[in-house]
Design an enzyme around this catalytic site. Structure first.
Site, short mmCIF file in Angstrom:
data_model
loop_
_atom_site.label_atom_id
_atom_site.label_comp_id
_atom_site.label_asym_id
_atom_site.label_seq_id
_atom_site.Cartn_x
_atom_site.Cartn_y
_atom_site.Cartn_z
CG HIS A 5 28.26 -6.37 9.51
ND1 HIS A 5 28.18 -5.65 10.66
CD2 HIS A 5 29.17 -7.34 9.75
CE1 HIS A 5 29.01 -6.15 11.56
NE2 HIS A 5 29.62 -7.19 11.03
NE ARG A 9 38.33 -14.55 9.21
CZ ARG A 9 37.31 -15.13 9.85
NH1 ARG A 9 36.45 -15.87 9.17
NH2 ARG A 9 37.14 -14.96 11.14
CD GLU A 56 33.38 -6.84 9.69
OE1 GLU A 56 34.45 -7.29 10.15
OE2 GLU A 56 32.32 -6.84 10.34
CG ASN A 60 42.53 -11.37 9.16
OD1 ASN A 60 42.38 -10.69 10.15
ND2 ASN A 60 41.59 -12.19 8.71
CG HIS A 74 24.17 -17.44 -2.90
ND1 HIS A 74 23.69 -18.73 -2.86
CD2 HIS A 74 23.08 -16.64 -2.88
CE1 HIS A 74 22.37 -18.70 -2.82
NE2 HIS A 74 21.98 -17.44 -2.82
CD GLU A 122 20.38 -16.42 -6.08
OE1 GLU A 122 19.61 -17.14 -6.72
OE2 GLU A 122 20.39 -16.38 -4.82
#
Length: 127
Positions: A5, A9, A56, A60, A74, A122
């Site tokens: 993965h 964030r 993922e 936070n 990208h 992209e």
């Protein structure tokens, strides 16, 4: 070995899930809150994690914005019909920031879309 993965964030998990699932057509594979660490992880993708790499999304708690920096490039997604895909993305309130066309110094047809946090995705015709 295989790629599992890529982690991004995000400042608003619900907006990000809407973009990746509703606009780009990924599926929410799993989601878990970690109250002790004050963060939530959500995994999205086009297939099962046992077979394909996924994203993922890390939220936070209390952090609404990140500096993207200049090292990030990208994420790339292969599509069968880039023109129809871009029209679908626009109809779902997605942001196309580079319309489909040949890449600079090449012939591959690409487009770029942007997620709610400013991350670029992209789209590549025929991959």
């Amino acid at each position: 070995m295989r790629l599992l993965h890529t982690m991004l964030r995000v400042g608003n998990l619900e907006e990000s899930l809407k973009f990746y699932c509703d606009v780009l057509g990924m599926k929410l594979l799993r989601r878990k809150d970690y109250p002790g660490g004050e963060f939530t992880l959500a995994f999205v993708g086009y297939g099962d994690e046992s077979e394909t790499a996924v994203l993922e999304l890390t939220y936070n708690w209390g952090t609404e914005k990140y500096e993207l920096g200049n090292a990030y490039g990208h994420i790339a997604i292969g599509v069968d019909d880039i023109y129809a895909t871009c029209e679908q993305i626009k109809s779902r309130d997605g942001k196309v920031v580079r319309e489909p066309g040949a890449m600079k110094h090449g012939s591959t047809v690409i487009a770029f879309v942007e997620d709610p946090d400013g991350y670029r995705v992209e789209l590549i015709q025929g991959k």
